[in-house]
Design a protein around this motif. Structure first.
Motif, PDB file in Angstrom:
ATOM      1  N   LEU A 130       0.946  -1.179   0.174  1.00 14.03           N
ATOM      2  CA  LEU A 130       0.066  -0.015  -0.243  1.00 14.03           C
ATOM      3  C   LEU A 130       0.885   1.113   0.011  1.00 14.03           C
TER       4      LEU A 130
ATOM      5  N   LEU B   3       0.794   5.539  -0.345  1.00 14.33           N
ATOM      6  CA  LEU B   3       0.035   6.627  -0.350  1.00 14.33           C
ATOM      7  C   LEU B   3       0.655   7.787  -0.476  1.00 14.33           C
TER       8      LEU B   3
ATOM      9  N   SER C 228      -3.861   0.431   8.541  1.00 14.06           N
ATOM     10  CA  SER C 228      -3.873   0.556   6.917  1.00 14.06           C
ATOM     11  C   SER C 228      -4.082  -1.056   6.687  1.00 14.06           C
TER      12      SER C 228
ATOM     13  N   ALA D 210      -7.610  -1.892   6.995  1.00 14.66           N
ATOM     14  CA  ALA D 210      -8.348  -1.109   5.796  1.00 14.66           C
ATOM     15  C   ALA D 210      -8.462  -1.907   4.524  1.00 14.66           C
TER      16      ALA D 210
ATOM     17  N   LEU E  25     -11.862  -1.502   2.938  1.00 16.16           N
ATOM     18  CA  LEU E  25     -12.031   0.132   2.984  1.00 16.16           C
ATOM     19  C   LEU E  25     -11.097   0.803   2.024  1.00 16.16           C
ATOM     20  N   GLU E  26      -9.993   0.091   1.788  1.00 18.24           N
ATOM     21  CA  GLU E  26      -8.959   0.840   0.993  1.00 18.24           C
ATOM     22  C   GLU E  26      -8.468  -0.140   0.099  1.00 18.24           C
TER      23      GLU E  26
ATOM     24  N   GLU F  47     -14.606   0.603  -5.777  1.00 21.06           N
ATOM     25  CA  GLU F  47     -15.302   1.028  -4.669  1.00 21.06           C
ATOM     26  C   GLU F  47     -16.738   0.468  -4.337  1.00 21.06           C
TER      27      GLU F  47
ATOM     28  N   ALA G 105     -17.947  -2.041  -1.492  1.00 22.70           N
ATOM     29  CA  ALA G 105     -18.967  -1.743  -0.513  1.00 22.70           C
ATOM     30  C   ALA G 105     -19.937  -3.067  -0.497  1.00 22.70           C
TER      31      ALA G 105
ATOM     32  N   ARG H  83     -18.433  -5.824   1.439  1.00 19.64           N
ATOM     33  CA  ARG H  83     -18.562  -5.954   2.770  1.00 19.64           C
ATOM     34  C   ARG H  83     -19.972  -6.037   3.377  1.00 19.64           C
TER      35      ARG H  83
ATOM     36  N   LEU I 157     -15.084  -0.026  15.370  1.00 15.01           N
ATOM     37  CA  LEU I 157     -14.214   1.198  15.297  1.00 15.01           C
ATOM     38  C   LEU I 157     -13.800   1.914  16.673  1.00 15.01           C
TER      39      LEU I 157
ATOM     40  N   GLY J 224     -21.533  -0.688   3.983  1.00 17.07           N
ATOM     41  CA  GLY J 224     -21.953  -1.412   2.583  1.00 17.07           C
ATOM     42  C   GLY J 224     -22.558  -0.446   1.635  1.00 17.07           C
TER      43      GLY J 224
ATOM     44  N   ALA K  78     -11.411   4.775   4.027  1.00 17.67           N
ATOM     45  CA  ALA K  78     -10.592   4.730   4.706  1.00 17.67           C
ATOM     46  C   ALA K  78      -9.726   5.914   5.108  1.00 17.67           C
TER      47      ALA K  78
END
Lengths: 240, 835
Positions: A26, A28, A63, A66, A71-72, A91, A95, A98, A106, B749, B829
């Protein structure tokens, strides 16, 4: 309340793996100033196992979580989660992936302030189009001891109660995987202990795979496996 | 803390680009910019009229008379003042082969023009044309299908077209005309047989002073010197009184609309300042912990807001001034406007004053809230809103009172302005209540099962939502659009639908009395089913009025009473032995046929009321230089919409029939009868008559109304823009909360389609509600304007109204969704790291 017994490090095959990552990277930041967060992670996590992820600040724990939870998107490498190749998904597809399969808890709870406890828990199931979302949400809230707080809003709940709602929200859809990022970080010691007990108890009842990021060694001891991250790599991988 | 130290701290905290106060800047920019533009444009028009008044009028002073020229004595009096130029204006017909067109005949002498240049399309600068020549306006040339060198007939004379007029310097001062202009030599009307005793013509005599004089004083002296002459005097500073009045009224109306837009923008200012101070809670709390008092906090943040207010207002004013030359270019040909940048201190100061007052009214409440609370309460304000400060009421009330007072003091018609402001306040209040109602309803509705719909509904009533402000701002803007579309289409509907049913096909002027039989024969020959109505047509002015023995001379009045417009200048006069069609007797009795007693007059009841006259009082008219006195025998109610000849004064036949005069007629042809043949035969047989096609006049009126409508629509657009600024501000203020919700939903989601759906549901629900409300409020206001103010029929074009409303709603939705797009780009994220 009983926790799952620690077990030895095992060799996991792909077919048994809830998560299988190879050379995961990863990066960034901008192309002028890239920052390598994950530097080639190879990882297999067996279905139904409990894994603690430890490491100093900046080691890439959040990370990694994620990326593993969708999420990433990883910058490189391969990643199979519950049999799905996350590296190829956009993306929206992530979603969708998930929904119902991954539950996330969290540190700051992150409940929706305009929804009641019941509605917060029902939301992921409703997004997935499940018709009995409200009934299942109610049952899950009762299981976490908040049957009397169904219609309360997050701002009407204590920190511990909010985290219980967050756990219920993560578990109610009966996901294959549960990710928890410092679930006791914002709680006092006594409340944190209760939350840990609850999380592991509910996980055991559902049989989900659990990955927990924590600074708390006591929490880590409750897991079958401990991964130590350092500088974007897995520094050690031991049985708890 | 001194103001200097407060400013030092304020400046440190104030971002150089006013980040956090941009909504305030935009709102003030729009509002003050609109006011500055309107004020500067009005000043540009007034300055143009003032600077070039002489050119527009054609002299320093002008005397108009109907049906006669100046006497030698009158002319000698003018000659003592300077150079004199005389001329004639009348309706006439021009013919070219089979083509005939009504024209405005302008006969001028060799001294014309006294000011400015008359130029032709071929580049020549000319004066009066030769005795057998004519200068044609482009409109006349187009109408007849002629070009320079062709020969046309006017009356009994043939004239060669010497050129096409490029610039007529006194065009504006000539006023509204029923036909295009043709300029001829001074004696042409007499040579062509157009002028005979009783003919309807107007003499215009202009003077160019040889030394500087007070034109108003000169005008008064002439009226005193010739009190019964019936002079209609215009001076160079009022060269175009009709244009003046129009510009004043339009400016007043547009200023009020601009003010309403600024008030709407004030809602955005209030929201923007609230968000700004909310974001500074930590900083304010820290200052208080470090020892700053509430007054210190108020000073610091008041200075920031004043700085931003000044920046936004001055930028808006600069933009408003800068746009005037562009507007001038667009308005050229319609209104006289000075070219170049106009800086009118009055307009600037007024726009700035309004901007500062609006900012005070809307920024005071949040500023006082932030000032008054202890540091720890400020830190908890996100959950528990800060309580209101009662002093805010005083400041808001005082600010609003100052705005209303300023508006009324600077208005030429305080009653009308007051009514407008009261109406606007009522609508805003209604919308504010509606906003509250929508919030309560959204909170009370059953919670949807779908989380996207649930969140969308919750956004309407969650603590800190801007639903109330949005409903007020956007509701007002959309209502203004509906109001204007409904009024414009209703006026058009009245003209298009009602008038053709009631309007005659022709007005025929100057029919000689000894040719009535010939006229009737021509009409019958063209259409045996035609109907016509004929009236004697004279002109005269009211020289005196009042009870017998105590009459008031019109020349002695300082001001004409409101509603007594018939006292101004010369009026149409007629006589009749029967009550005219479309009139209703309301008081007194009508003289019968063959009446031979004391001269009597019948008067319009509205005029009588305005002039304080009653049955039995006396009126003295000046007709062709002769005084004619009559006693008021009765009062009438006139149906002005009957589209026929309507006269304020109708005298008994014995009072006027001996005066030289012609007749005027209206002609209605059977449906389907072509109008061309009658026009040609009338013009050929009766060359001194003028035939006016009603259709052409209506087209002119329609064009003017469309232009007026366009201007007011542009003004209303400012109100919608202000509403959109409020919308964008509300979205920006709610961005943190919406980003939070969006990120969590994405984690759980939700895909992009569902996030967009959430935004859509919320804004469509709001827009749909506002559209219905705007349709109701705007239509009601339009109905009041059309039926109560104009007394027209309620005939809006609902298709047009709905289209305009739909466009407004579309723009609102597009803005709302566009501003929400950044939410979709937030990656879960990354966003979680920032939360």
């Amino acid at each position: 309340m009983q926790f799952s017994a620690p077990c030895h490090r095992s060799t996991v095959t792909n077919s048994q793996a809830a998560i299988s990552a190879r050379n995961l990277t990863l990066t960034l930041g901008s192309s002028d100033a890239p920052v390598e967060i994950l530097r080639g992670i190879d990882l297999d996590i067996a279905r139904g196992s409990t894994v603690a992820l430890l490491g100093p600040s900046g080691s890439g724990k959040s990370s990694l979580m994620a990326v593993l939870s969708g999420l990433e998107r990883a910058s490189g490498g391969t990643l199979l989660v519950a049999g799905e190749d996350f590296a190829t998904l956009d993306e929206d597809a992530l979603a969708h992936a998930r929904r119902g399969r991954i539950g996330i808890v969290l540190q700051a709870f992150h409940l929706l302030p305009t929804m009641t406890a019941l509605e917060n828990v029902a939301t992921p199931m409703e997004l997935a189009g499940e018709r009995d979302a409200q009934a299942r949400a109610k049952a899950e809230l009762e299981a976490v001891g908040l049957g009397h707080r169904l219609d309360h809003y997050p701002q009407q709940l204590s920190g511990g109660e909010q985290q219980r709602v967050a756990i219920a929200r993560a578990i109610a859809p009966r996901p294959d995987l549960i990710f928890a990022d410092e679930p006791t970080g914002n709680l006092d010691a006594a409340t944190g202990h209760e939350i840990v007990e609850l999380l592991f108890h509910r996980r055991a009842e559902t049989g989900a795979t659990l990955l927990v990021i924590t600074h708390d060694p006591e929490l880590a001891e409750h897991c079958e496996r401990v991964l130590q991250l350092g500088d974007g790599r897995i520094a050690s991988d031991t049985a708890a | 803390m001194t103001w200097a130290i407060a400013w030092r701290i304020a400046r440190r905290d104030l971002n150089a680009r006013f980040r956090g106060l941009r909504l305030l800047l935009v709102c003030l920019f729009l509002g003050t910019g609109a006011l500055a533009a309107i004020g500067s444009l009005t000043a540009a028009i007034e300055r143009e009229i003032e600077t070039n008044g002489r050119t527009y009028l054609g002299g320093d002073l002008q005397i108009e008379l109907w049906q006669r020229d100046l006497t030698n004595e009158e002319r000698a009096a003018l000659a003592q003042l300077g150079d004199v130029s005389a001329g004639t204006r009348m309706q006439a017909m021009a013919r070219f082969g089979e083509q005939a067109a009504p024209i405005e005949l302008k006969a001028v002498d060799k001294a014309y023009p006294l000011y400015g240049d008359l130029t032709l399309e071929d580049g020549r600068t000319v004066g009066a044309p030769g005795s057998d020549e004519a200068w044609l306006s482009q409109g006349a040339a187009d109408r007849l299908g002629v070009a320079p060198g062709d020969t046309i007939d006017i009356g009994t004379e043939k004239l060669s077209i010497g050129g096409i007029i490029a610039d007529e310097p006194d065009r504006l001062g000539e006023g509204f005309q029923l036909g295009p202009t043709i300029i001829v030599a001074e004696d042409l009307p007499i040579r062509a047989g157009l002028i005979a005793p009783g003919s309807m013509y107007q003499s215009k005599t202009r003077v160019r002073f040889t030394q500087s004089r007070d034109t108003e004083a000169v005008g008064e002296e002439l009226k005193q010197q010739f009190p019964d002459a019936g002079f209609d005097i215009d001076t160079a500073d009022r060269a175009a009184p009709g244009t003046d009045r129009f510009v004043d009224r339009m400016s007043e109306f547009l200023t009020l609309v601009g003010l309403a837009a600024l008030v709407i923008a004030g809602i955005g200012i209030g929201g923007g300042v609230t968000s700004y101070l909310d974001a500074r809670r930590q900083g304010i709390a820290t200052l208080k912990i470090l020892g700053a008092t509430s007054n210190d906090i108020a000073r610091i943040y008041a200075l920031q807001i004043v700085a931003a207010t000044l920046a936004g207002s001055l930028a808006g004013i600069a933009a408003g001034i800068a746009i005037v030359p562009l507007l001038a270019t667009a308005l050229q040909g319609l209104l006289p406007v000075s070219s170049g940048v106009i800086i009118d201190p009055g307009a600037i100061v007024l726009a700035l004053a309004y901007g500062m007052l609006v900012a005070l009214v809307f920024a005071a409440p949040p500023l006082l809230r932030a000032r008054n609370f202890p540091a720890m309460a400020l830190m908890r304000a996100r959950v528990a809103p800060l309580a209101r400060d009662p002093r805010a009421l005083a400041l808001v009330g005082g600010g609003l009172a100052a705005i209303v007072t300023l508006a009324l003091l600077t208005s030429d018609n305080p009653m009308l302005s007051g009514s407008f402001l009261a109406g606007a306040a009522a609508i805003l209040g209604l919308l504010a209540l509606l906003g509250l109602g929508i919030r309560r309803l959204a909170a009370a509705l059953p919670r949807p099962r779908n989380p996207v719909a649930r969140n969308a509904l919750a956004n309407l009533h969650r603590p800190g939502s801007s639903t109330g402000a949005l409903v007020t701002a956007l509701g007002f803007g959309l209502s203004a659009f509906v109001l204007l579309a409904a009024v414009q289409s209703a006026i058009d509907g009245n003209i298009a639908k009602r008038v053709p049913d009631r309007a005659p096909d022709y007005f025929v002027l100057d029919i000689p009395r000894d040719q009535v039989d010939e006229f009737e024969t021509l009409v019958r020959n063209a259409d045996p089913g035609a109907s016509w109505r004929m009236v004697p047509a004279l002109r005269g002015s009211v020289l005196a009025f009042g009870s017998e023995g105590a009459m008031t001379r019109t020349a002695d009045l300082d001001e004409i009473p409101d509603g007594a417009w018939a006292l101004r200048g010369e009026r149409g006069l007629t006589y009749a032995d029967r009550l005219p069609e479309g009139n209703e007797l309301t008081e007194g009795t009508w003289w019968g046929p063959m009446y031979a007693g004391e001269p009597l007059v019948s008067v319009d009841e509205d005029f009588a009321d305005a002039a304080g006259l009653k049955v039995g009082d006396m009126l003295t008219f000046g007709v062709l230089g002769v005084d004619r006195t009559a006693r008021i025998a009765n009062l009438r109610r006139i149906d002005w919409e009957s589209m026929g000849f309507n006269y304020v004064f109708v005298l008994s036949p014995n009072a006027l029939q001996d005066a030289p005069h012609n007749l005027a007629a209206t002609v209605e042809l059977s449906r389907g009868t072509p109008t061309g043949p009658l026009l040609q035969s009338l013009v050929a047989a009766l060359p001194s008559t003028s035939v006016i096609e009603v259709g052409g006049v209506l087209e002119q009126a329609r064009t003017i109304l469309e232009q007026v409508g366009f201007a007011t629509l542009a003004a209303a657009s400012v109100a919608v823009l202000a509403g959109l600024a409020v919308l964008l501000g509300a979205i920006a203020a709610a961005r943190a909360a919406r980003t939070y919700d969006t990120v969590i939903l994405r984690v759980l989601g939700a895909d992009r389609r569902q996030i967009i759906a959430m935004q859509l549901i919320e804004y469509v629900a709001l827009a749909a509600t506002l559209a219905v409300v705007a349709l109701g409020i705007g239509s009601l206001a339009a109905w009041l304007v059309i039926t109560q103010l104009f007394e027209f029929d309620w005939l809006p074009d609902w298709g047009q109204v709905l289209a305009v409303l739909g466009l407004g709603v579309f723009v609102v939705l597009a803005f709302a969704l566009g501003a929400s797009m950044p939410l979709l780009r937030a990656k879960p994220a990354q966003a979680l790291r920032d939360l």
